[in-house]
Design a protein around this motif. Sequence first.
Motif, PDB file in Angstrom:
ATOM      1  N   ILE A 125       0.848  -1.209   0.000  1.00 24.93           N
ATOM      2  CA  ILE A 125       0.000   0.000   0.000  1.00 24.93           C
ATOM      3  C   ILE A 125       0.880   1.256   0.000  1.00 24.93           C
ATOM      4  O   ILE A 125       0.587   2.232  -0.701  1.00 24.93           O
ATOM      5  CB  ILE A 125      -0.970  -0.005   1.204  1.00 24.93           C
ATOM      6  CG1 ILE A 125      -1.995  -1.127   1.044  1.00 24.93           C
ATOM      7  CG2 ILE A 125      -1.690   1.330   1.336  1.00 24.93           C
ATOM      8  CD1 ILE A 125      -2.845  -1.408   2.280  1.00 24.93           C
ATOM      9  N   LYS A 126       1.967   1.216   0.730  1.00 23.42           N
ATOM     10  CA  LYS A 126       2.867   2.380   0.760  1.00 23.42           C
ATOM     11  C   LYS A 126       3.386   2.678  -0.649  1.00 23.42           C
ATOM     12  O   LYS A 126       3.429   3.835  -1.063  1.00 23.42           O
ATOM     13  CB  LYS A 126       4.039   2.120   1.710  1.00 23.42           C
ATOM     14  CG  LYS A 126       3.643   2.259   3.171  1.00 23.42           C
ATOM     15  CD  LYS A 126       4.813   1.949   4.101  1.00 23.42           C
ATOM     16  CE  LYS A 126       4.317   1.954   5.540  1.00 23.42           C
ATOM     17  NZ  LYS A 126       5.330   1.566   6.513  1.00 23.42           N
ATOM     18  N   SER A 127       3.764   1.625  -1.384  1.00 23.61           N
ATOM     19  CA  SER A 127       4.263   1.843  -2.762  1.00 23.61           C
ATOM     20  C   SER A 127       3.145   2.397  -3.637  1.00 23.61           C
ATOM     21  O   SER A 127       3.360   3.323  -4.432  1.00 23.61           O
ATOM     22  CB  SER A 127       4.726   0.537  -3.401  1.00 23.61           C
ATOM     23  OG  SER A 127       5.656  -0.070  -2.604  1.00 23.61           O
ATOM     24  N   LEU A 128       1.958   1.834  -3.497  1.00 23.01           N
ATOM     25  CA  LEU A 128       0.834   2.297  -4.337  1.00 23.01           C
ATOM     26  C   LEU A 128       0.481   3.754  -4.026  1.00 23.01           C
ATOM     27  O   LEU A 128       0.161   4.530  -4.936  1.00 23.01           O
ATOM     28  CB  LEU A 128      -0.392   1.403  -4.110  1.00 23.01           C
ATOM     29  CG  LEU A 128      -0.324   0.013  -4.765  1.00 23.01           C
ATOM     30  CD1 LEU A 128      -1.359  -0.933  -4.158  1.00 23.01           C
ATOM     31  CD2 LEU A 128      -0.536   0.131  -6.281  1.00 23.01           C
ATOM     32  N   LEU A 129       0.536   4.115  -2.759  1.00 25.03           N
ATOM     33  CA  LEU A 129       0.229   5.523  -2.408  1.00 25.03           C
ATOM     34  C   LEU A 129       1.209   6.456  -3.123  1.00 25.03           C
ATOM     35  O   LEU A 129       0.813   7.492  -3.667  1.00 25.03           O
ATOM     36  CB  LEU A 129       0.314   5.727  -0.887  1.00 25.03           C
ATOM     37  CG  LEU A 129      -0.844   5.171  -0.044  1.00 25.03           C
ATOM     38  CD1 LEU A 129      -0.491   5.180   1.451  1.00 25.03           C
ATOM     39  CD2 LEU A 129      -2.143   5.955  -0.249  1.00 25.03           C
ATOM     40  N   LYS A 130       2.479   6.063  -3.136  1.00 22.29           N
ATOM     41  CA  LYS A 130       3.490   6.906  -3.811  1.00 22.29           C
ATOM     42  C   LYS A 130       3.233   6.957  -5.313  1.00 22.29           C
ATOM     43  O   LYS A 130       3.222   8.026  -5.917  1.00 22.29           O
ATOM     44  CB  LYS A 130       4.890   6.320  -3.568  1.00 22.29           C
ATOM     45  CG  LYS A 130       5.486   6.752  -2.261  1.00 22.29           C
ATOM     46  CD  LYS A 130       7.010   6.582  -2.279  1.00 22.29           C
ATOM     47  CE  LYS A 130       7.524   6.711  -0.857  1.00 22.29           C
ATOM     48  NZ  LYS A 130       8.198   5.524  -0.357  1.00 22.29           N
ATOM     49  N   GLU A 131       3.035   5.775  -5.899  1.00 22.69           N
ATOM     50  CA  GLU A 131       2.799   5.699  -7.356  1.00 22.69           C
ATOM     51  C   GLU A 131       1.638   6.573  -7.797  1.00 22.69           C
ATOM     52  O   GLU A 131       1.662   7.188  -8.843  1.00 22.69           O
ATOM     53  CB  GLU A 131       2.412   4.264  -7.734  1.00 22.69           C
ATOM     54  CG  GLU A 131       3.501   3.431  -8.297  1.00 22.69           C
ATOM     55  CD  GLU A 131       3.020   1.987  -8.417  1.00 22.69           C
ATOM     56  OE1 GLU A 131       1.928   1.771  -8.994  1.00 22.69           O
ATOM     57  OE2 GLU A 131       3.719   1.105  -7.905  1.00 22.69           O
ATOM     58  N   ARG A 132       0.582   6.579  -7.006  1.00 22.40           N
ATOM     59  CA  ARG A 132      -0.649   7.295  -7.386  1.00 22.40           C
ATOM     60  C   ARG A 132      -0.669   8.742  -6.891  1.00 22.40           C
ATOM     61  O   ARG A 132      -1.673   9.428  -7.055  1.00 22.40           O
ATOM     62  CB  ARG A 132      -1.875   6.589  -6.783  1.00 22.40           C
ATOM     63  CG  ARG A 132      -2.010   5.127  -7.114  1.00 22.40           C
ATOM     64  CD  ARG A 132      -2.880   4.953  -8.365  1.00 22.40           C
ATOM     65  NE  ARG A 132      -3.192   3.573  -8.584  1.00 22.40           N
ATOM     66  CZ  ARG A 132      -2.483   2.719  -9.332  1.00 22.40           C
ATOM     67  NH1 ARG A 132      -1.386   3.133  -9.931  1.00 22.40           N
ATOM     68  NH2 ARG A 132      -2.867   1.466  -9.496  1.00 22.40           N
ATOM     69  N   ASN A 133       0.395   9.156  -6.214  1.00 22.26           N
ATOM     70  CA  ASN A 133       0.399  10.465  -5.523  1.00 22.26           C
ATOM     71  C   ASN A 133      -0.880  10.599  -4.682  1.00 22.26           C
ATOM     72  O   ASN A 133      -1.648  11.557  -4.802  1.00 22.26           O
ATOM     73  CB  ASN A 133       0.540  11.629  -6.500  1.00 22.26           C
ATOM     74  CG  ASN A 133       0.832  12.939  -5.763  1.00 22.26           C
ATOM     75  OD1 ASN A 133       1.298  12.926  -4.629  1.00 22.26           O
ATOM     76  ND2 ASN A 133       0.520  14.064  -6.394  1.00 22.26           N
ATOM     77  N   ALA A 134      -1.062   9.583  -3.846  1.00 19.46           N
ATOM     78  CA  ALA A 134      -2.290   9.508  -3.036  1.00 19.46           C
ATOM     79  C   ALA A 134      -1.942   9.633  -1.555  1.00 19.46           C
ATOM     80  O   ALA A 134      -0.811   9.341  -1.143  1.00 19.46           O
ATOM     81  CB  ALA A 134      -2.978   8.164  -3.288  1.00 19.46           C
ATOM     82  N   VAL A 135      -2.932  10.068  -0.777  1.00 19.69           N
ATOM     83  CA  VAL A 135      -2.734  10.177   0.670  1.00 19.69           C
ATOM     84  C   VAL A 135      -3.934   9.546   1.384  1.00 19.69           C
ATOM     85  O   VAL A 135      -5.066   9.623   0.893  1.00 19.69           O
ATOM     86  CB  VAL A 135      -2.520  11.660   1.086  1.00 19.69           C
ATOM     87  CG1 VAL A 135      -3.779  12.501   0.892  1.00 19.69           C
ATOM     88  CG2 VAL A 135      -2.040  11.762   2.534  1.00 19.69           C
ATOM     89  N   LEU A 136      -3.643   8.910   2.511  1.00 23.99           N
ATOM     90  CA  LEU A 136      -4.673   8.190   3.251  1.00 23.99           C
ATOM     91  C   LEU A 136      -5.253   9.082   4.354  1.00 23.99           C
ATOM     92  O   LEU A 136      -4.513   9.664   5.144  1.00 23.99           O
ATOM     93  CB  LEU A 136      -4.028   6.926   3.852  1.00 23.99           C
ATOM     94  CG  LEU A 136      -4.898   5.939   4.610  1.00 23.99           C
ATOM     95  CD1 LEU A 136      -6.094   5.467   3.784  1.00 23.99           C
ATOM     96  CD2 LEU A 136      -4.046   4.719   5.016  1.00 23.99           C
ATOM     97  N   VAL A 137      -6.578   9.174   4.349  1.00 28.55           N
ATOM     98  CA  VAL A 137      -7.287  10.000   5.334  1.00 28.55           C
ATOM     99  C   VAL A 137      -8.215   9.051   6.107  1.00 28.55           C
ATOM    100  O   VAL A 137      -9.184   8.547   5.553  1.00 28.55           O
ATOM    101  CB  VAL A 137      -8.135  11.090   4.629  1.00 28.55           C
ATOM    102  CG1 VAL A 137      -8.737  12.047   5.650  1.00 28.55           C
ATOM    103  CG2 VAL A 137      -7.311  11.845   3.600  1.00 28.55           C
ATOM    104  N   ALA A 138      -7.882   8.794   7.374  1.00 31.41           N
ATOM    105  CA  ALA A 138      -8.596   7.735   8.112  1.00 31.41           C
ATOM    106  C   ALA A 138      -9.285   8.300   9.349  1.00 31.41           C
ATOM    107  O   ALA A 138      -8.802   9.236   9.981  1.00 31.41           O
ATOM    108  CB  ALA A 138      -7.614   6.642   8.533  1.00 31.41           C
TER     109      ALA A 138
END
Length: 357
Positions: free
Chosen positions: A47-60
């Motif tokens: 998930i950490k790699s995918l967040l970087k790839e997608r320029n995404a951030v997790l809001v929980a």
Amino acid sequence: MGYNNQPNFWHLVFVSNAFVSNTAFDVPLHQSHSMAPAEIRDHKERIKSLLKERNAVLVAHYYTDDAIQSLAEETGGCVSDSLQMARFGNQHPADVLVVAGVRFMGETAKILNLEKRVLMPTLEATCSLDLGCPASEFSDFCDHHADRTVVVYANTSAAVKARSDWVVTSSNALAVVEHLMDQGDRIVWAPDRYLGSYIEKETGADMVMWDGSCVVHEEFKAQGVRDIKKVYPDAAVLVHPESPQSVIELADVVGSTSQLIDAARELPNSEFIVATDRGIFYKMRQMEPGKTFVEAPTAGEGATCHSCAHCPWMGMNALDNLEATLASSDNEVFVDPAIAVRAIVPLERMVQFSEGG
Ligand code: 13P
Ligand code: SF4
């Protein structure tokens, strides 16, 4: 419960609304996300790699799994209450917001960040307050009280927000209602009757209320809290205001999730009885490892154990569906632009108000 006298129309709304009463909800069974530590670690790394790839951030939200909350912290995302979740996306440069919470949180993030993609681990995660307040019936209710200012809790659909003047969360509801009273406003409040009654009692505001409730918080029992207080006589009692008035009356602190976490940190007590979703213990124990946190009881007369101190919809968020969502970019949140353009007005009003603007 201290509700205002309702006109006959209210009874019609209540009766017609019966099919969405809590007992009629198709409440999902608790999801079990028991994973071996190695499995958790592997999911997190991917998930950490995918967040970087997608320029995404997790809001929980604080009610999600410990693993999701820790992942958000480790990746520069946000773990917070619903007000801060709403504000976070605006302040962050990511192209994609991945909202781990329930649907209204994803919709709010989308409405306030129309240029960003908003993904959720599942689009099925809803909220009994949202389900119990259908937009068309709510709109009729507002029409019947056209001289009143419409204040809705964030736990509502985008369409209900679009019909409102103000959106509030439990962090700022008291302050907003006090502000409206200063202007001489009378209020339509929806959907949570417990939070509404609490605000009415604290402020003396003139409020007519929708009859909604949270399946998690309404199950806390005053007698259970009194009983457990005998076991932990020095414990401070922390209560979320979606709980019944009889439980709120036993509280040392009543507040939103972030306000309860602050209280756990700031109060001198070493033991706490906590009446809200048990997901909050992750943050409380992280911040105060030396203190003892105990769940307020939900058992007793009238308990259904639909919830038992854990939101079944929050519990639908897990590492596996989070990873699948990021990998596929499925589960994107869309809001009808005609609704978004109206819902953004009370949402931005709330954000500006909470920023002192
Ligand atoms: P907070 O805004 O206090 O985080 O509450 C959200 C919620 O859904 C409580 O049940
Ligand atoms: Fe809705 Fe209650 Fe779940 Fe919060 S805990 S999301 S109010 S059902």
